[in-house]
Design an enzyme around this catalytic site. Structure first.
Site, PDB file in Angstrom:
ATOM      1  N   VAL A 133      42.326  29.821  40.070  1.00  0.00           N
ATOM      2  CA  VAL A 133      43.579  30.541  40.279  1.00  0.00           C
ATOM      3  C   VAL A 133      43.201  31.724  41.150  1.00  0.00           C
ATOM      4  CG1 VAL A 133      45.533  31.740  39.232  1.00  0.00           C
ATOM      5  CG2 VAL A 133      44.419  29.857  38.004  1.00  0.00           C
ATOM      6  N   GLU A 134      43.671  31.721  42.374  1.00  0.00           N
ATOM      7  CA  GLU A 134      43.264  32.743  43.342  1.00  0.00           C
ATOM      8  C   GLU A 134      44.396  33.731  43.546  1.00  0.00           C
ATOM      9  OE1 GLU A 134      40.313  31.044  46.384  1.00  0.00           O
ATOM     10  OE2 GLU A 134      41.713  29.402  46.028  1.00  0.00           O
TER      11      GLU A 134
END
Length: 484
Positions: A84-85
């Protein structure tokens, strides 16, 4: 007449005719092609708007698309999306909300602050920390200057440019880690204007969190799907008849009165609209044929974007020989050949006791590796490790996993990349509907192409365009001029 005006007029006429026919037929029926993050997200948006008469045609035997877990050496690992960026910023990443708050998946903050301590020479041994840190500091300065330059360039992209990058081994691997490792393509082909600043980190925050949950990252897609598709309460499996797996779409015929979709097994589906949620790589092949052929402006826009390849290679060893402890999760191999087994990750925290390493390659190296045997790749990777750790007894890897996204006809790569010169004009064109055919996918995300949250938000945005036309008869889609 200017090209942008002509395109807008063509779209307006086609969309208006489509809306009239749909209204006469008694309400829209939609075919969604592809059950990846965007297709599932679009389906939920349509369902929330009261459009529930749809069918989802998925070419594979599962949902999730390029979000896919598999068991490797006793642990479930992610073949595709893993992070999850964009976390802890001024805005909330919608995927982080699902991962952290709703599903409470097991995640780990990825810390890249110690690369100066963990950069290995081509023929063995560590570089001195101070030496590598100077290179990192200089790369940060160049990146900051690039951001200032980006802000000064014309919005058309006509002045867009990225540097070719350094050629010295250690400089090159730091440059690779900053650019190729993020975008899966080198700076020389990547748009400066669309990456500096990068909206994902600028809006959502700088932290990136590695998903290492045995439910898999794909549980996010199942979670969204479960909000509108019927599931079995005991197993959680989707049993909704509107989802049809192993349906390979080969032909899409679109006319003013409706659409017809034909699958590889000879089945024919008819509807008022079709939402096409396949990868950019698939659009660039002849897997799906359009009748009539897509207009020239649409075809040009599809080929102006790049479909990149990002390959995560997992290796299992009978024992650990790499450093462990704080600050050792990521380490670099500074080869004189750009992108040759450059970025390594050990899983002391994520998969304790697994003795598994991950090495990431991209672009040309990904394509080369996909065309050779796993045994050849295993031998190359182990040879690199033996060079990095000459004083260690590095055993042969017992298992290897090499995803082949580029070779897979249902994906043809991992995610899109905006090349030099592409700007909002081309983005508007690639997202623009053609008659009754609508387009979605991470490659249609205005700010977040290449990311899971980009795919999720693109599904919502594209569904909204269809909903406006189908329910409100607002069918005009304006493509602004290149230089506006």
């Amino acid at each position: 007449m200017k090209l942008s005006v002509a395109i807008a007029l063509v779209l307006l006429v086609a969309q208006y005719a489509s809306s009239l026919a749909a209204a006469a037929a008694g309400g829209p029926r939609v075919i969604i092609v592809g059950a990846g993050m965007s297709g599932i997200s679009a389906g939920k948006r349509l369902s929330d708007a009261g459009i529930s008469d749809f069918v989802i045609l998925e070419a594979t035997d599962r949902i999730g698309g390029r979000i896919h877990k598999t068991n490797f050496a006793g642990v479930d690992v992610e073949m595709g999306a893993n992070w999850v960026e964009g976390v802890t910023g001024k805005e909330m990443n919608p995927i982080w909300t699902i991962v952290n708050d709703e599903l409470k998946l097991r995640t780990f903050n990825s810390d890249y602050d110690h690369l100066a301590n963990n950069t290995y020479k081509q023929n063995g041994g560590l570089y001195e920390e101070a030496f590598v840190q100077k290179i990192i500091d200089r790369a940060d300065e160049v990146e900051e200057s690039g951001g200032k330059l980006s802000a000064s360039l014309h919005a058309s992209g006509s002045e867009d440019i990225m540097p070719w990058g350094p050629s010295a081994a250690v400089d090159m691997v730091i440059d690779y880690c900053k650019y190729d490792y993020e975008f899966a393509e080198p700076p020389r082909v990547t748009s400066l204007q669309n990456t500096k600043p990068l909206p994902t980190f600028n809006n959502f925050g700088d932290e990136v969190h590695f998903v290492a949950d045995q439910r898999g990252y794909e549980s996010v897609v199942y979670h969204v799907a479960g909000k509108y598709l019927r599931t079995d309460k005991s197993s959680g499996a989707i049993v909704d008849p509107r989802l049809k797996l192993n349906k390979v779409v080969r032909d899409i015929t679109y006319l003013p009165r409706g659409v017809t979709v034909k699958t590889e097994d000879g089945q024919i589906y008819r509807a008022d609209y079709v939402m096409l949620s396949v990868s950019l790589g698939v659009l660039q092949t002849d897997l799906i044929r359009f009748k009539p052929q897509l207009p020239a402006w649409k075809i040009v826009s599809i080929y102006q974007f790049d479909m990149s390849v990002y390959t995560k290679i997992f290796l299992k060893f009978p024992k650990r020989f790499w450093p462990e402890g704080p600050g050792t999760e990521f380490f670099l191999y500074a080869s004189g050949r750009r992108g040759y087994y450059p970025v390594w990750q050990q899983f002391e925290k994520q998969y304790p006791g697994s003795n598994v390493l991950l090495v990431t390659v991209t672009d040309e190296e990904s394509r080369r590796i996909e065309q050779q045997s796993d045994n050849q790749t295993r031998a190359e990777a182990v040879e690199v490790l033996r060079k990095m750790f000459p004083g260690k007894q590095v055993p042969d890897a017992t298992d290897i996993l090499v995803p082949r996204w580029w070779s897979n006809r249902f994906f043809k790569g991992t995610f899109s990349n905006w090349p030099i010169g592409v700007n909002r004009y081309e983005y508007d064109q690639i997202r623009a509907p053609v008659g009754r055919v609508y387009f979605t996918g991470e490659h249609t995300s205005e700010h977040y192409n290449g990311y899971v949250h980009g795919a999720y938000l693109a599904g919502i945005d594209s569904a909204d365009i269809l909903i406006k036309c189908a329910q409100k008869k607002i069918c005009k889609y304006i493509v602004q001029g290149k230089y506006k």
